[in-house]
Design a protein around this motif. Structure first.
Motif, mmCIF file in Angstrom:
data_model
loop_
_atom_site.group_PDB
_atom_site.id
_atom_site.type_symbol
_atom_site.label_atom_id
_atom_site.label_comp_id
_atom_site.label_asym_id
_atom_site.label_seq_id
_atom_site.Cartn_x
_atom_site.Cartn_y
_atom_site.Cartn_z
ATOM 1 N N ARG A 60 -3.381 8.471 -5.201
ATOM 2 C CA ARG A 60 -3.008 6.961 -6.042
ATOM 3 C C ARG A 60 -4.092 6.118 -5.441
ATOM 4 N NH1 ARG A 60 3.036 5.751 -6.254
ATOM 5 N NH2 ARG A 60 2.188 3.696 -6.065
ATOM 6 N N ALA A 61 -4.635 5.403 -6.866
ATOM 7 C CA ALA A 61 -5.517 4.129 -6.491
ATOM 8 C C ALA A 61 -5.012 3.152 -5.417
ATOM 9 C CB ALA A 61 -5.805 3.406 -7.741
ATOM 10 N N ASP A 62 -3.757 3.019 -5.450
ATOM 11 C CA ASP A 62 -3.175 1.926 -4.420
ATOM 12 C C ASP A 62 -2.755 2.564 -3.263
ATOM 13 O OD1 ASP A 62 -1.001 3.331 -5.477
ATOM 14 O OD2 ASP A 62 0.206 1.502 -5.727
ATOM 15 N N GLY A 63 -3.202 3.878 -2.839
ATOM 16 C CA GLY A 63 -2.510 4.585 -1.657
ATOM 17 C C GLY A 63 -3.720 5.094 -0.845
ATOM 18 N N ARG A 64 -3.012 5.544 0.192
ATOM 19 C CA ARG A 64 -3.876 6.308 1.222
ATOM 20 C C ARG A 64 -3.327 7.533 2.028
ATOM 21 N NH1 ARG A 64 -8.745 3.704 3.547
ATOM 22 N NH2 ARG A 64 -9.648 2.952 1.610
ATOM 23 N N ILE A 65 -3.844 8.542 2.163
ATOM 24 C CA ILE A 65 -3.288 9.660 2.570
ATOM 25 C C ILE A 65 -3.296 9.631 4.241
ATOM 26 C CG2 ILE A 65 -3.342 12.259 3.259
ATOM 27 C CD1 ILE A 65 -4.675 12.770 0.477
ATOM 28 N N VAL A 66 -2.072 9.849 4.715
ATOM 29 C CA VAL A 66 -2.061 9.733 6.369
ATOM 30 C C VAL A 66 -1.640 11.072 7.059
ATOM 31 C CG1 VAL A 66 -0.878 8.772 8.115
ATOM 32 C CG2 VAL A 66 -1.414 7.361 6.396
ATOM 33 N N LEU A 67 -2.540 11.752 7.841
ATOM 34 C CA LEU A 67 -2.082 12.974 8.223
ATOM 35 C C LEU A 67 -1.611 12.983 9.497
ATOM 36 C CD1 LEU A 67 -5.728 14.753 7.456
ATOM 37 C CD2 LEU A 67 -3.695 14.775 6.420
ATOM 38 N N THR A 68 -0.391 13.669 9.751
ATOM 39 C CA THR A 68 0.546 13.693 10.633
ATOM 40 C C THR A 68 0.575 15.079 11.407
ATOM 41 O OG1 THR A 68 2.324 13.938 9.566
ATOM 42 C CG2 THR A 68 1.729 11.900 9.716
ATOM 43 N N PRO A 69 0.127 15.220 12.691
ATOM 44 C CA PRO A 69 0.500 16.360 13.506
ATOM 45 C C PRO A 69 1.661 17.056 13.504
ATOM 46 C CG PRO A 69 -1.098 14.923 14.580
ATOM 47 C CD PRO A 69 -0.255 13.939 13.446
ATOM 48 N N SER A 70 2.750 15.888 13.597
ATOM 49 C CA SER A 70 4.280 16.650 13.797
ATOM 50 C C SER A 70 4.682 16.953 12.760
ATOM 51 C CB SER A 70 4.952 15.586 14.576
ATOM 52 O OG SER A 70 5.193 14.380 13.574
ATOM 53 N N MET A 71 4.093 16.804 11.276
ATOM 54 C CA MET A 71 4.928 17.162 10.197
ATOM 55 C C MET A 71 4.488 18.712 9.968
ATOM 56 S SD MET A 71 4.419 14.361 7.428
ATOM 57 C CE MET A 71 5.122 15.335 6.300
ATOM 58 N N THR A 72 5.633 19.440 9.352
ATOM 59 C CA THR A 72 5.432 20.802 9.264
ATOM 60 C C THR A 72 5.656 21.142 7.703
ATOM 61 O OG1 THR A 72 7.824 21.293 9.772
ATOM 62 C CG2 THR A 72 6.176 21.459 11.524
ATOM 63 N N LEU B 251 1.024 -1.181 -0.108
ATOM 64 C CA LEU B 251 -0.188 0.153 0.003
ATOM 65 C C LEU B 251 0.975 1.189 -0.011
ATOM 66 C CD1 LEU B 251 -2.935 1.103 0.359
ATOM 67 C CD2 LEU B 251 -2.599 1.326 2.642
ATOM 68 N N HIS B 252 0.723 2.076 -1.047
ATOM 69 C CA HIS B 252 1.459 3.403 -0.955
ATOM 70 C C HIS B 252 0.901 4.471 -0.106
ATOM 71 C CE1 HIS B 252 3.808 6.445 -2.785
ATOM 72 N NE2 HIS B 252 2.930 7.343 -2.665
ATOM 73 N N VAL B 253 1.795 4.726 0.720
ATOM 74 C CA VAL B 253 1.488 5.905 2.025
ATOM 75 C C VAL B 253 1.958 7.317 1.382
ATOM 76 C CG1 VAL B 253 1.674 6.674 4.322
ATOM 77 C CG2 VAL B 253 1.625 4.054 3.598
ATOM 78 N N GLU B 254 0.911 8.276 1.616
ATOM 79 C CA GLU B 254 1.303 9.784 1.161
ATOM 80 C C GLU B 254 1.049 10.437 2.582
ATOM 81 O OE1 GLU B 254 -0.870 11.374 -2.199
ATOM 82 O OE2 GLU B 254 -0.454 9.543 -3.513
ATOM 83 N N ALA B 255 2.203 10.643 3.149
ATOM 84 C CA ALA B 255 1.756 11.484 4.443
ATOM 85 C C ALA B 255 2.144 13.021 4.284
ATOM 86 C CB ALA B 255 3.123 11.272 5.369
ATOM 87 N N GLU B 256 1.094 13.493 4.859
ATOM 88 C CA GLU B 256 0.734 15.005 4.890
ATOM 89 C C GLU B 256 0.684 15.780 6.152
ATOM 90 O OE1 GLU B 256 0.699 16.637 2.100
ATOM 91 O OE2 GLU B 256 0.425 15.639 0.487
ATOM 92 N N PRO B 257 1.082 16.917 6.387
ATOM 93 C CA PRO B 257 0.833 17.496 7.607
ATOM 94 C C PRO B 257 -0.570 17.968 8.133
ATOM 95 C CG PRO B 257 2.527 18.645 6.450
ATOM 96 C CD PRO B 257 1.800 17.804 5.433
ATOM 97 N N LEU B 258 -0.924 17.695 9.135
ATOM 98 C CA LEU B 258 -2.277 17.750 9.805
ATOM 99 C C LEU B 258 -2.463 19.241 9.476
ATOM 100 C CD1 LEU B 258 -5.022 16.805 11.267
ATOM 101 C CD2 LEU B 258 -3.888 17.366 13.305
ATOM 102 N N SER B 259 -1.507 20.191 9.638
ATOM 103 C CA SER B 259 -2.080 21.694 9.163
ATOM 104 C C SER B 259 -2.357 22.065 7.922
ATOM 105 C CB SER B 259 -0.482 22.447 9.720
ATOM 106 O OG SER B 259 0.252 21.896 8.863
ATOM 107 N N LEU B 260 -2.267 21.297 6.904
ATOM 108 C CA LEU B 260 -2.550 21.398 5.682
ATOM 109 C C LEU B 260 -3.999 20.443 5.158
ATOM 110 C CD1 LEU B 260 0.782 21.247 3.956
ATOM 111 C CD2 LEU B 260 -0.410 23.195 4.728
ATOM 112 N N VAL B 261 -4.703 20.051 6.237
ATOM 113 C CA VAL B 261 -5.794 19.303 6.127
ATOM 114 C C VAL B 261 -6.802 19.921 5.020
ATOM 115 C CG1 VAL B 261 -7.072 20.170 8.368
ATOM 116 C CG2 VAL B 261 -7.617 18.013 7.173
ATOM 117 N N GLU B 262 -7.106 21.167 5.158
ATOM 118 C CA GLU B 262 -8.133 21.755 4.236
ATOM 119 C C GLU B 262 -7.596 21.550 2.907
ATOM 120 O OE1 GLU B 262 -10.631 25.963 3.835
ATOM 121 O OE2 GLU B 262 -9.092 25.621 5.612
#
Length: 322
Positions: free
Chosen positions: A310-322, A291-302
């Motif tokens: 991606r069809a084979d991926g999921r977005i994961v939100l991480t509070p600690s990323m900037t 599974l392809h993981v796309e990590a994004e900062p929680l601050s950019l949630v909007e």
């Protein structure tokens, strides 16, 4: 603390300050959220359209994630139906609804894969209990949950796996994940029905992520194409990407040994879902499933909320990323 907050249904969450929740019961604990997956289930929660929605606002979305306890240990947690979800710097978890993870676990992968993987894992272990060698058809196999379902079915011993979907490019990827046959759901209805009936003439289990018109047509096609109409056909309804309702053809019920059921919150007791978490988490941590993981900062949630994935991926939100 800061959190993704839904103040109005139909709008992306806003990243803003929110009062930090506090544990109340003896089994509750405050955790620092490390990662939380942006699943379709989370999107429907945030729009108020999921069947469990209470329409209560404001709402912090997020139904599961990986958190760090005050002791420093990592846990994967599943939240109850609550307005205080996982997409925040902190959340309150029920210690009876979490499992401890080894320190070397990749929290992003676990946060991304547990929810979509659980849909097929629980269906094939708690709703149908697949036996080695059985044949499985996955409707909607080109989505991330469907692609994981192919891998889960293979891992649990399916002897023949058929993936059905619309995207030609993604269908071409399915054999590499374990599908023995693929069926395109595009084209003339008669041609699709013929292809489905031929490929799935001996199928034992259908995992349906589509519902709607595709399910109606597939159900009738399978009924007409059965090599042995008396062979049990277990149809497990999991998702509704193609529509929330379907007209079940009476001929499909009368002409074949069809058993129709759902798999999800309510149809599977919480204790049964929780009992499967350790085994699934272990397989994910060991790299059993792709599974392809796309990590994004929680601050950019909007902005991330509407980002194509991606069809084979999921977005994961991480509070600690900037």
């Amino acid at each position: 603390m800061y959190a993704a907050v839904v103040d109005a249904f139909g709008q992306p969450p806003h990243y803003r300050e929110f009062e930090t929740p506090q544990p109340v019961g003896e089994h509750e604990a405050l955790v620092e959220v490390v990662a939380s997956g942006l699943h379709p289930r989370v999107r429907s929660q945030a729009t108020g359209t999921h069947y469990t929605s209470t329409e209560e606002l404001p709402l912090i979305p997020g139904i599961d994630g990986v958190g760090r306890l005050a002791s420093g240990g990592l846990v994967y947690f599943v939240l109850p139906d609550t307005t205080m979800g996982a997409m925040a710097q902190h959340t309150v978890i029920d210690l009876r609804r979490c499992i401890h993870l080894p320190d070397e676990t990749d929290p992003l992968l676990v946060a991304a894969a547990m929810n979509p993987g659980m849909s097929s894992w629980v269906a094939l272990r708690k709703r149908v209990r697949i036996t080695p060698g059985q044949s499985v058809l996955i409707l909607g196999a080109t989505g991330s949950a469907g692609q994981l379902a192919i891998q889960v079915a293979r891992h649990l011993g399916a002897g023949h796996i058929i993936g059905a979907g619309r995207d030609a490019t993604r269908l071409g990827l399915l054999p590499g994940l374990g599908a023995h046959d693929v069926v395109s759901l595009t084209g003339a209805a008669a041609d699709v029905a013929e292809a489905l009936g031929k490929a799935a003439s001996h199928v034992d289990v259908v995992l349906d992520y589509l519902w709607g018109t595709p399910a109606e047509e597939a159900m009738l096609a399978l009924a007409r194409g059965r090599a042995d109409p008396g062979q049990p056909l277990h149809w497990v309804q999991i998702g509704a990407v193609a529509g929330p309702t379907a007209q079940i053809p009476s001929a499909a019920l009368r002409s074949t040994n069809l058993c129709l059921m759902g798999s999800g919150q309510g149809s599977v007791p919480t204790r049964d879902i929780l009992s499967e978490l350790p085994a699934l988490a272990t397989e994910i941590a060991h790299g059993t499933f792709e599974l392809h993981v796309e990590a994004e900062p929680l601050s950019l949630v909007e902005s991330v909320w509407t980002k194509p994935v991606r069809a084979d991926g999921r977005i994961v939100l991480t509070p600690s990323m900037t």
